[in-house]
Design an enzyme around this catalytic site. Structure first.
Site, mmCIF file in Angstrom:
data_model
loop_
_atom_site.group_PDB
_atom_site.id
_atom_site.type_symbol
_atom_site.label_atom_id
_atom_site.label_comp_id
_atom_site.label_asym_id
_atom_site.label_seq_id
_atom_site.Cartn_x
_atom_site.Cartn_y
_atom_site.Cartn_z
ATOM 1 N N HIS A 284 161.250 109.524 1.433
ATOM 2 C CA HIS A 284 160.110 108.841 3.026
ATOM 3 C C HIS A 284 159.549 107.980 2.047
ATOM 4 C CE1 HIS A 284 158.351 112.243 1.489
ATOM 5 N NE2 HIS A 284 157.034 111.016 1.013
ATOM 6 N N HIS B 140 155.947 105.789 1.938
ATOM 7 C CA HIS B 140 155.156 105.158 2.318
ATOM 8 C C HIS B 140 153.996 104.038 2.517
ATOM 9 C CE1 HIS B 140 153.162 109.771 0.674
ATOM 10 N NE2 HIS B 140 153.692 109.403 0.672
ATOM 11 N N GLN C 147 156.460 114.964 -5.112
ATOM 12 C CA GLN C 147 157.699 114.864 -3.734
ATOM 13 C C GLN C 147 157.343 115.922 -3.061
ATOM 14 O OE1 GLN C 147 161.279 113.960 -3.779
ATOM 15 N NE2 GLN C 147 161.720 113.753 -1.313
ATOM 16 N N ASN D 13 157.238 109.049 -3.435
ATOM 17 C CA ASN D 13 157.020 110.451 -4.545
ATOM 18 C C ASN D 13 158.431 110.963 -4.530
ATOM 19 O OD1 ASN D 13 154.430 109.933 -5.256
ATOM 20 N ND2 ASN D 13 154.373 110.703 -3.059
ATOM 21 N N ASP E 19 151.414 108.999 8.558
ATOM 22 C CA ASP E 19 151.218 110.232 7.609
ATOM 23 C C ASP E 19 149.496 111.619 8.867
ATOM 24 O OD1 ASP E 19 149.971 112.017 5.740
ATOM 25 O OD2 ASP E 19 151.647 111.201 4.903
ATOM 26 N N ILE E 20 150.258 112.498 8.482
ATOM 27 C CA ILE E 20 149.086 113.043 9.508
ATOM 28 C C ILE E 20 147.678 113.027 8.158
ATOM 29 C CG2 ILE E 20 150.337 114.990 8.146
ATOM 30 C CD1 ILE E 20 149.781 116.898 10.520
#
Ligand code: 5GP
Ligand code: ZN
Length: 136
Positions: free
Chosen positions: A98, A100, A92, A85, A29-30
């Site tokens: 996706h 996490h 979301q 989410n 994750d960025i």
């Protein structure tokens, strides 16, 4: 505008890949909540969990478990949260499903407040009945 994760999967945007499988990819994750926060993303664009095929769902879940093990063995995590989410109201932001994988190092790093309260038996039964209808 095209989905940001589809663009990442096509190689149009950069990613820090952790693992790739036939039907899904794991990349960092960025904006990590903790060190090693990873997203496990199906290659096919779907928005909701129920849209995954059995094979995709199995692979996403399997890879999430493997990423979690690597977070423990390589990054020293003491535990891991897994979450999805689904829907704007649930948080979301990227409409490409996706999962996490959030490694946890210490208590209190992240707080998810659910404000749970005990419900009446009658209310629980009405809700269960309604859901059973949706699952027939
Ligand atoms: P959501 O709130 O939809 O469950 O989470 C979306 C996640 O995607 C966020 O945690 C956000 O930091 C991450 N994200 C958004 N854009 C990018 C991106 O371009 N690259 C990566 N690696 N992660 C992203
Ligand atoms: Zn997409």
């Amino acid at each position: 505008m095209e989905c940001v994760f589809c663009r990442i999967l096509k190689g149009e945007l950069p990613k820090h890949e952790v693992a790739g499988r036939e039907r899904c990819v794991a990349f960092l994750d960025i904006n990590p909540a903790t060190r090693g926060h990873t997203l496990v993303v199906p290659k096919r664009h779907v928005e909701r969990l129920s849209e995954l095929s059995e094979d995709e769902a199995a692979e996403v879940l399997r890879l999430a478990g493997e990423v979690a093990e690597a977070c423990v063995s390589r990054l020293g995590a003491a535990g891991v949260n897994f979450w999805i989410n689904q829907g704007k109201v649930a948080g979301q932001v990227v409409p490409h499903l996706h999962l996490h994988v959030v490694p946890r190092y210490a208590e209190g790093e992240i707080r998810v407040e659910m404000h749970q309260k005990q419900a009446e038996q009658g209310e629980l039964e009405r809700v269960a009945q309604e859901l059973r209808k949706g699952l027939e």
